[in-house]
Design a protein around this motif. Structure first.
Motif, PDB file in Angstrom:
ATOM      1  N   ALA A 225       0.833  -1.202   0.000  1.00  0.00           N
ATOM      2  CA  ALA A 225       0.000   0.000   0.000  1.00  0.00           C
ATOM      3  C   ALA A 225       0.867   1.251   0.000  1.00  0.00           C
ATOM      4  N   LYS A 226       0.269   2.354  -0.455  1.00  0.00           N
ATOM      5  CA  LYS A 226       0.950   3.646  -0.428  1.00  0.00           C
ATOM      6  C   LYS A 226       0.757   4.351   0.909  1.00  0.00           C
ATOM      7  N   THR A 227      -0.437   4.211   1.462  1.00  0.00           N
ATOM      8  CA  THR A 227      -0.747   4.877   2.722  1.00  0.00           C
ATOM      9  C   THR A 227      -1.825   4.094   3.451  1.00  0.00           C
ATOM     10  N   GLY A 228      -1.927   4.301   4.763  1.00  0.00           N
ATOM     11  CA  GLY A 228      -2.932   3.577   5.533  1.00  0.00           C
ATOM     12  C   GLY A 228      -2.786   3.822   7.020  1.00  0.00           C
ATOM     13  N   TYR A 229      -3.663   3.178   7.792  1.00  0.00           N
ATOM     14  CA  TYR A 229      -3.696   3.376   9.240  1.00  0.00           C
ATOM     15  C   TYR A 229      -3.895   2.041   9.951  1.00  0.00           C
ATOM     16  N   ALA A 230      -3.386   1.995  11.185  1.00  0.00           N
ATOM     17  CA  ALA A 230      -3.703   0.903  12.100  1.00  0.00           C
ATOM     18  C   ALA A 230      -4.774   1.415  13.056  1.00  0.00           C
ATOM     19  N   VAL A 231      -5.868   0.667  13.171  1.00  0.00           N
ATOM     20  CA  VAL A 231      -6.987   1.067  14.027  1.00  0.00           C
ATOM     21  C   VAL A 231      -7.103   0.061  15.168  1.00  0.00           C
ATOM     22  N   GLU A 232      -6.971   0.549  16.400  1.00  0.00           N
ATOM     23  CA  GLU A 232      -7.089  -0.322  17.575  1.00  0.00           C
ATOM     24  C   GLU A 232      -8.472  -0.151  18.193  1.00  0.00           C
ATOM     25  N   VAL A 233      -9.203  -1.262  18.285  1.00  0.00           N
ATOM     26  CA  VAL A 233     -10.550  -1.269  18.856  1.00  0.00           C
ATOM     27  C   VAL A 233     -10.494  -1.908  20.238  1.00  0.00           C
ATOM     28  N   THR A 234     -11.126  -1.266  21.219  1.00  0.00           N
ATOM     29  CA  THR A 234     -11.158  -1.771  22.592  1.00  0.00           C
ATOM     30  C   THR A 234     -12.604  -1.988  23.020  1.00  0.00           C
ATOM     31  N   ALA A 235     -12.865  -3.156  23.629  1.00  0.00           N
ATOM     32  CA  ALA A 235     -14.206  -3.477  24.134  1.00  0.00           C
ATOM     33  C   ALA A 235     -14.153  -3.604  25.652  1.00  0.00           C
ATOM     34  N   ASP A 236     -15.078  -2.941  26.330  1.00  0.00           N
ATOM     35  CA  ASP A 236     -15.152  -2.952  27.790  1.00  0.00           C
ATOM     36  C   ASP A 236     -16.174  -4.002  28.232  1.00  0.00           C
ATOM     37  N   PRO A 237     -15.740  -5.083  28.906  1.00  0.00           N
ATOM     38  CA  PRO A 237     -16.677  -6.146  29.307  1.00  0.00           C
ATOM     39  C   PRO A 237     -17.808  -5.649  30.203  1.00  0.00           C
ATOM     40  N   ASP A 238     -17.553  -4.608  30.998  1.00  0.00           N
ATOM     41  CA  ASP A 238     -18.590  -4.109  31.903  1.00  0.00           C
ATOM     42  C   ASP A 238     -19.782  -3.518  31.159  1.00  0.00           C
ATOM     43  N   LYS A 239     -19.601  -3.203  29.883  1.00  0.00           N
ATOM     44  CA  LYS A 239     -20.676  -2.566  29.125  1.00  0.00           C
ATOM     45  C   LYS A 239     -21.326  -3.504  28.109  1.00  0.00           C
ATOM     46  N   PHE A 240     -20.932  -4.790  28.159  1.00  0.00           N
ATOM     47  CA  PHE A 240     -21.525  -5.768  27.249  1.00  0.00           C
ATOM     48  C   PHE A 240     -22.231  -6.858  28.048  1.00  0.00           C
ATOM     49  N   PRO A 241     -23.428  -7.253  27.636  1.00  0.00           N
ATOM     50  CA  PRO A 241     -24.069  -8.403  28.278  1.00  0.00           C
ATOM     51  C   PRO A 241     -23.327  -9.680  27.900  1.00  0.00           C
ATOM     52  N   LEU A 242     -23.592 -10.741  28.635  1.00  0.00           N
ATOM     53  CA  LEU A 242     -22.966 -12.017  28.314  1.00  0.00           C
ATOM     54  C   LEU A 242     -23.462 -12.522  26.962  1.00  0.00           C
ATOM     55  N   GLY A 243     -22.585 -13.234  26.280  1.00  0.00           N
ATOM     56  CA  GLY A 243     -22.953 -13.802  24.986  1.00  0.00           C
ATOM     57  C   GLY A 243     -22.246 -13.113  23.837  1.00  0.00           C
ATOM     58  N   GLY A 244     -22.617 -13.509  22.644  1.00  0.00           N
ATOM     59  CA  GLY A 244     -21.999 -12.949  21.457  1.00  0.00           C
ATOM     60  C   GLY A 244     -22.595 -11.607  21.085  1.00  0.00           C
ATOM     61  N   PHE A 245     -21.836 -10.832  20.331  1.00  0.00           N
ATOM     62  CA  PHE A 245     -22.321  -9.535  19.859  1.00  0.00           C
ATOM     63  C   PHE A 245     -21.701  -9.226  18.507  1.00  0.00           C
ATOM     64  N   ASN A 246     -22.363  -8.375  17.770  1.00  0.00           N
ATOM     65  CA  ASN A 246     -21.890  -7.919  16.462  1.00  0.00           C
ATOM     66  C   ASN A 246     -22.306  -6.461  16.323  1.00  0.00           C
ATOM     67  N   GLU A 247     -21.346  -5.568  16.493  1.00  0.00           N
ATOM     68  CA  GLU A 247     -21.633  -4.139  16.512  1.00  0.00           C
ATOM     69  C   GLU A 247     -20.971  -3.438  15.328  1.00  0.00           C
ATOM     70  N   ARG A 248     -21.432  -2.221  15.056  1.00  0.00           N
ATOM     71  CA  ARG A 248     -20.957  -1.466  13.902  1.00  0.00           C
ATOM     72  C   ARG A 248     -20.193  -0.223  14.332  1.00  0.00           C
ATOM     73  N   MET A 249     -19.084   0.024  13.626  1.00  0.00           N
ATOM     74  CA  MET A 249     -18.345   1.268  13.793  1.00  0.00           C
ATOM     75  C   MET A 249     -18.283   1.961  12.434  1.00  0.00           C
ATOM     76  N   LEU A 250     -18.425   3.282  12.438  1.00  0.00           N
ATOM     77  CA  LEU A 250     -18.420   4.066  11.204  1.00  0.00           C
ATOM     78  C   LEU A 250     -17.129   4.869  11.135  1.00  0.00           C
ATOM     79  N   LEU A 251     -16.306   4.565  10.128  1.00  0.00           N
ATOM     80  CA  LEU A 251     -15.029   5.242   9.942  1.00  0.00           C
ATOM     81  C   LEU A 251     -15.191   6.305   8.859  1.00  0.00           C
TER      82      LEU A 251
END
Length: 410
Positions: A225-251
């Motif tokens: 690639a010519k240019t780009g970014y590294a994006v670090e995503v952090t999830a806080d367990p205290d704010k998620f219910p138990l089980g699986g999840f699939n959430e959206r982020m808009l860049l």
């Protein structure tokens, strides 16, 4: 009248009838017009002289390969059509699957020894491993009445991601099994732009946060690639219910949106904005919050722990149905308490009971009952419309527990 007399009369009648028929004039006879082929002359085609001398159309390179290009990127190539004949070569544009432009030439006539340029432009709308677009040029050369010009290439997404799927990123976080936040680093990059900026990243879920930085030279080399970014995503367990999840982020980026165009000859009834805006990209973030609770099904119960999904299947509404799960709880000195519960629909009942016979120093066992009472009206809760049981508890590491329930009562 005997048989011979009857025969003579019949023969005489036929002879007279034939004489009358043959005596009719041509104007009285109905004629059937011959069927003409259902072809229409193409007005765009130049007229070809019945006798020579003739022009001679020569195309040194009728096919051009663009190579790799980005979706939304426009590229053009000019083809050359020479006239090596003795009289002017007339050219007219025919059918085309892309934008086709003829260079300025009076009356579209190419004098002997001269040439005309034909420019083809293509803007791919979707990624393709191989594309081909053509334009037809009609001429008055009897040996080359049609000239096919073709552009070929490969179209790729302008922006690429780690976990790329149809132009979007799909990033899977590590399993959340403790109180510590989990992190995932993905990459967004391009080999078509010299630079671009990430303006901001918005998350639909409050438990997701992100930071980003430019890729190093070595990282750019690794992804070509010519240019780009590294994006670090952090999830806080205290704010998620138990089980699986699939959430959206808009860049959001500063990459301009390409204003859409229309093939030649197609009309449209809307206006294009002067500023088409900038491009946004969707990042799907999935994960599984196991926490201090483990749930296992009893015999015959269909249970998916990753998605916290209980499938009761089909059953008689008259008889109802009950399913039981075993829940093991760690990290709690006192009994687990349900502080609040929300159940949809109201016909679904939920009960929790501690197993006092379960002997363990650091675990507790509870029986969870999901009940559809007998005699309820028939109802269906499928994949797109699941029933839900949401619990709020006194466990500091499992404050929220959500079950999804699928069933059809007949």
């Amino acid at each position: 009248m005997n048989f011979r007399t009857v025969t003579t009369v019949v023969v005489l009648f036929i002879a007279l009838a034939g004489t009358v028929w043959l005596g009719r004039t041509n104007s009285e006879l109905k004629t059937v017009a011959p069927v003409k082929p259902a072809t229409e002359p193409d007005e765009k085609r130049p007229k070809i002289a019945p006798n020579g001398p003739y022009p001679k159309a020569v195309v040194p390179q009728p096919i051009y390969f663009f190579g790799s290009m980005a979706v939304g990127q426009s590229m053009s190539h000019k083809f050359v059509i020479k006239n090596e004949g003795e009289v002017p070569l007339e050219v007219q544009k025919g059918a085309t699957t892309c934008k086709c432009t003829l260079s300025e030439m009076q009356d579209n006539l190419v004098p002997p020894g001269k040439y005309i340029e034909v420019e083809l432009t293509w803007t791919p709308k979707a990624a393709q491993e191989r594309f081909g677009q053509t334009a037809t040029i009609y001429t008055n050369d009897p040996e080359k009445k049609e000239i096919k010009l073709q552009i070929e290439g490969a179209a790729n997404s302008l922006i690429s991601f780690t976990g790329d799927y149809q132009g979007s990123a799909n990033w899977a976080l590590p399993v959340m099994s403790s109180t510590e936040p989990v992190k995932y680093t993905g990459k967004i990059h391009t080999k078509y732009l010299d630079e671009f900026k990430i303006l901001e990243i918005e998350a639909d879920h409050p438990g997701l946060t992100s930071t980003f930085r430019p890729l190093t030279k070595q990282e750019l080399k690794e992804v070509d690639a010519k240019t780009g970014y590294a994006v670090e995503v952090t999830a806080d367990p205290d704010k998620f219910p138990l089980g699986g999840f699939n959430e959206r982020m808009l860049l959001k980026t500063d990459i301009p949106n390409e204003p859409h165009d229309h093939p030649e000859g197609e009309g449209h009834d809307h206006k294009h904005d002067a500023d088409p805006g900038t491009r946004d990209f969707i990042i799907q973030v999935s994960g599984n919050h196991t926490g201090p609770i483990r749930i296992v099904p009893t015999f015959g119960v269909r249970w998916d722990p990753a998605s916290m999904h209980l499938n009761l299947g089909e059953f008689s509404a008259e008889k109802g149905k009950t399913a039981v799960l075993s829940m093991f709880v760690e990290g709690l000195d006192e009994p687990l308490k349900i502080l609040d519960q929300q159940i949809e629909p109201g016909s679904l009942k939920f009960e929790i009971e501690k197993d006092e016979s379960f002997d363990s120093k650091n675990k507790q066992r509870y029986l969870l009952k999901f009940i559809i009472p007998e005699g309820q009206p028939p109802v269906s809760f499928g994949r797109g419309n699941l029933a839900k049981v949401k619990l709020s508890t006194n466990h500091p590491r499992a404050k929220n527990i959500e079950f999804k329930v699928q069933f059809i009562s007949l």
